[in-house]
Design an enzyme around this catalytic site. Structure first.
Site, PDB file in Angstrom:
ATOM      1  N   ARG A  72       0.898  -1.164   0.000  1.00 28.89           N
ATOM      2  CA  ARG A  72       0.000   0.000   0.000  1.00 28.89           C
ATOM      3  C   ARG A  72       0.935   1.213   0.000  1.00 28.89           C
ATOM      4  O   ARG A  72       1.883   1.268   0.782  1.00 28.89           O
ATOM      5  CB  ARG A  72      -0.860   0.029   1.253  1.00 28.89           C
ATOM      6  CG  ARG A  72      -1.554  -1.296   1.527  1.00 28.89           C
ATOM      7  CD  ARG A  72      -2.998  -1.293   1.128  1.00 28.89           C
ATOM      8  NE  ARG A  72      -3.601  -2.573   1.485  1.00 28.89           N
ATOM      9  CZ  ARG A  72      -4.643  -3.089   0.840  1.00 28.89           C
ATOM     10  NH1 ARG A  72      -5.174  -2.458  -0.170  1.00 28.89           N
ATOM     11  NH2 ARG A  72      -5.156  -4.231   1.233  1.00 28.89           N
ATOM     12  N   ARG A 171     -14.268  -6.927   2.133  1.00 37.64           N
ATOM     13  CA  ARG A 171     -14.384  -5.477   2.354  1.00 37.64           C
ATOM     14  C   ARG A 171     -15.858  -5.081   2.373  1.00 37.64           C
ATOM     15  O   ARG A 171     -16.586  -5.549   3.200  1.00 37.64           O
ATOM     16  CB  ARG A 171     -13.578  -4.715   1.316  1.00 37.64           C
ATOM     17  CG  ARG A 171     -12.104  -4.748   1.637  1.00 37.64           C
ATOM     18  CD  ARG A 171     -11.430  -3.489   1.207  1.00 37.64           C
ATOM     19  NE  ARG A 171     -11.549  -3.327  -0.232  1.00 37.64           N
ATOM     20  CZ  ARG A 171     -10.904  -2.417  -0.924  1.00 37.64           C
ATOM     21  NH1 ARG A 171     -10.099  -1.576  -0.314  1.00 37.64           N
ATOM     22  NH2 ARG A 171     -11.047  -2.334  -2.221  1.00 37.64           N
TER      23      ARG A 171
HETATM   24  P1  ATP Z   1      -7.656  -4.453  -2.564  1.00 38.76           P
HETATM   25  O1  ATP Z   1      -9.046  -4.360  -3.100  1.00 38.76           O
HETATM   26  O2  ATP Z   1      -7.167  -5.840  -2.555  1.00 38.76           O
HETATM   27  O3  ATP Z   1      -7.445  -3.742  -1.275  1.00 38.76           O
HETATM   28  P2  ATP Z   1      -6.705  -2.154  -4.056  1.00 38.76           P
HETATM   29  O4  ATP Z   1      -5.905  -2.045  -5.300  1.00 38.76           O
HETATM   30  O5  ATP Z   1      -8.081  -1.556  -4.104  1.00 38.76           O
HETATM   31  O6  ATP Z   1      -6.705  -3.686  -3.654  1.00 38.76           O
HETATM   32  P3  ATP Z   1      -5.687   0.006  -2.414  1.00 38.76           P
HETATM   33  O7  ATP Z   1      -4.860  -0.010  -1.180  1.00 38.76           O
HETATM   34  O8  ATP Z   1      -6.963   0.767  -2.420  1.00 38.76           O
HETATM   35  O9  ATP Z   1      -5.877  -1.510  -2.841  1.00 38.76           O
HETATM   36  O10 ATP Z   1      -4.801   0.634  -3.607  1.00 38.76           O
HETATM   37  C1  ATP Z   1      -3.505   0.113  -3.867  1.00 38.76           C
HETATM   38  C2  ATP Z   1      -2.554   1.250  -4.172  1.00 38.76           C
HETATM   39  O11 ATP Z   1      -2.974   1.950  -5.353  1.00 38.76           O
HETATM   40  C3  ATP Z   1      -2.470   2.339  -3.113  1.00 38.76           C
HETATM   41  O12 ATP Z   1      -1.675   1.992  -1.999  1.00 38.76           O
HETATM   42  C4  ATP Z   1      -1.856   3.471  -3.935  1.00 38.76           C
HETATM   43  O13 ATP Z   1      -0.464   3.269  -4.115  1.00 38.76           O
HETATM   44  C5  ATP Z   1      -2.550   3.319  -5.280  1.00 38.76           C
HETATM   45  N1  ATP Z   1      -3.728   4.223  -5.376  1.00 38.76           N
HETATM   46  C6  ATP Z   1      -4.919   4.092  -4.763  1.00 38.76           C
HETATM   47  N2  ATP Z   1      -5.749   5.114  -5.057  1.00 38.76           N
HETATM   48  C7  ATP Z   1      -5.052   5.940  -5.882  1.00 38.76           C
HETATM   49  C8  ATP Z   1      -5.342   7.183  -6.551  1.00 38.76           C
HETATM   50  N3  ATP Z   1      -6.528   7.784  -6.418  1.00 38.76           N
HETATM   51  N4  ATP Z   1      -4.388   7.717  -7.332  1.00 38.76           N
HETATM   52  C9  ATP Z   1      -3.190   7.116  -7.465  1.00 38.76           C
HETATM   53  N5  ATP Z   1      -2.842   5.965  -6.868  1.00 38.76           N
HETATM   54  C10 ATP Z   1      -3.753   5.367  -6.096  1.00 38.76           C
END
Ligand code: ATP
Length: 319
Positions: A72, A171
């Site tokens: 993350r 989630r």
């Molecule tokens: P999971 O559903 O398994 O949690 P996810 O991809 O939704 O996976 P997140 O922690 O929400 O998990 O996002 C992963 C990473 O993507 C973040 O730690 C960040 O580095 C990047 N990220 C998230 N939102 C943004 C955004 N709005 N702009 C740029 N980068 C982002």
């Protein structure tokens, strides 16, 4: 394009390795070079990457987790951080990126594309909560894991005439809980999509006991309530021993089931097809068994999958 990058981001999921393998092998077969990025967007920013050849992904199709690592990295929301990441990729001759992760990871991919760096998103999460696809990579493996756990709980709770509460990941999406509850024969189901009160739940459990049920399993999605408190409440109200089990990260591990491997392989190969056709800012999905692609923002904002109300109705008829 001549060289692509690939990374895994967000929560890990079984089948991510198979997806990386799909991306790498499909890219190589098209004459592209591939660079693997360690620990998601964090590694992109810190310039931790290595070239991958076909043997880098040998013996990976059946392995859980992600050998590239995931992280993350909230700082990636900031444009100057993403600019460093793009600079790092350009220095290495990378012209496009495949991102395997959930909605959050998709946003990162979209933002990079908007800054002139084409990215494709693949849905990798056990939660099945990514828009624009019927299924995500990892979901079917997690489903098997949860059902196996419920089967085990059933053995012990039926021996002791106990009520078991099992907390399932997802989630804010009840798909995994609902599917596992049906397959595991759970009598009571609490999902984020359906408002619930513990009084109603206890009412249903008591009705079950009045019908002669000797034991009960309640499947509940994470983040809804404190399940230890819920167990105490149910025990006080029903006078039946009640125990809570949080399955936790067990659900994220294990060798991917065949369907996840196939999904990951197809999606990995499809992402290369899209990049070669000049697409960027797209996310890959499976809909009605076919590979599809959508604009990432459009998918996130407008393509939320409808709740499977008919599944819940069926489940409730079977208890
Ligand atoms: P999971 O559903 O398994 O949690 P996810 O991809 O939704 O996976 P997140 O922690 O929400 O998990 O996002 C992963 C990473 O993507 C973040 O730690 C960040 O580095 C990047 N990220 C998230 N939102 C943004 C955004 N709005 N702009 C740029 N980068 C982002």
């Amino acid at each position: 394009i001549k060289k692509i990058g690939v990374l895994t981001s967000g929560g890990d999921a079984p089948g991510m390795n198979a997806a990386i393998r799909g991306v790498v092998r499909a890219a190589l077969s098209e004459g592209l070079e591939v660079c693997g990025v360690y620990d998601g967007y964090l590694g992109l920013y810190e310039d931790r990457m290595a070239n991958l050849d076909r043997y880098s992904v040998s013996d990976m199709i059946n392995r859980g987790g992600t050998f590239l690592g995931s992280a993350r990295f909230p700082e990636f929301r900031e444009e100057h951080v993403r600019a460093v990441a793009i600079e790092n990729m350009k220095k290495r001759g990378i012209d496009a990126l495949v991102v395997i992760g959930g909605d959050g990871s998709y946003m990162g991919a979209k933002r990079l594309t908007e800054m002139g760096f084409p990215c494709i998103g693949l849905p990798g999460t056990i939660d099945n909560d990514v828009a624009g696809t019927d299924y995500t990579i990892g979901y079917f493996t997690a489903l098997e894991t949860v059902v196996e756990a419920i089967d085990r709980l059933r053995d012990t709770s039926s021996s002791h005439q106990r009520i078991s509460i099992v907390e399932v990941m997802g989630r804010y999406c009840g798909d995994l809980t609902l599917a596992a509850a049906i397959a595991g024969g759970c009598e009571f189901i609490v999902l984020p999509e359906i408002p619930y009160t513990r009084e109603e739940l206890v009412g249903e459990i008591k009705a079950g006991i009045a019908k002669g049920k000797k034991h009960a399993i309640v499947a509940i999605t994470e983040h809804i309530c404190d399940i230890d408190d819920l167990a105490k409440y149910i025990e006080a109200e029903t006078k039946r021993e009640t125990r809570a089990t949080v399955l936790g990260h067990i659900q994220r591990g294990g060798a991917p089931v065949a369907y996840d491997r196939i999904l990951a392989s197809r999606m990995g190969a499809y992402s290369i097809e899209l990049l070669l056709k000049g697409y960027g800012g797209r996310c890959v999905g499976i809909q009605n068994e076919k590979m599809v692609h959508h604009d990432i923002i459009d998918a996130i904002e407008n393509m939320k999958r409808p709740f499977k109300g008919d599944w819940l109705d069926t489940a409730k008829k079977l208890y």
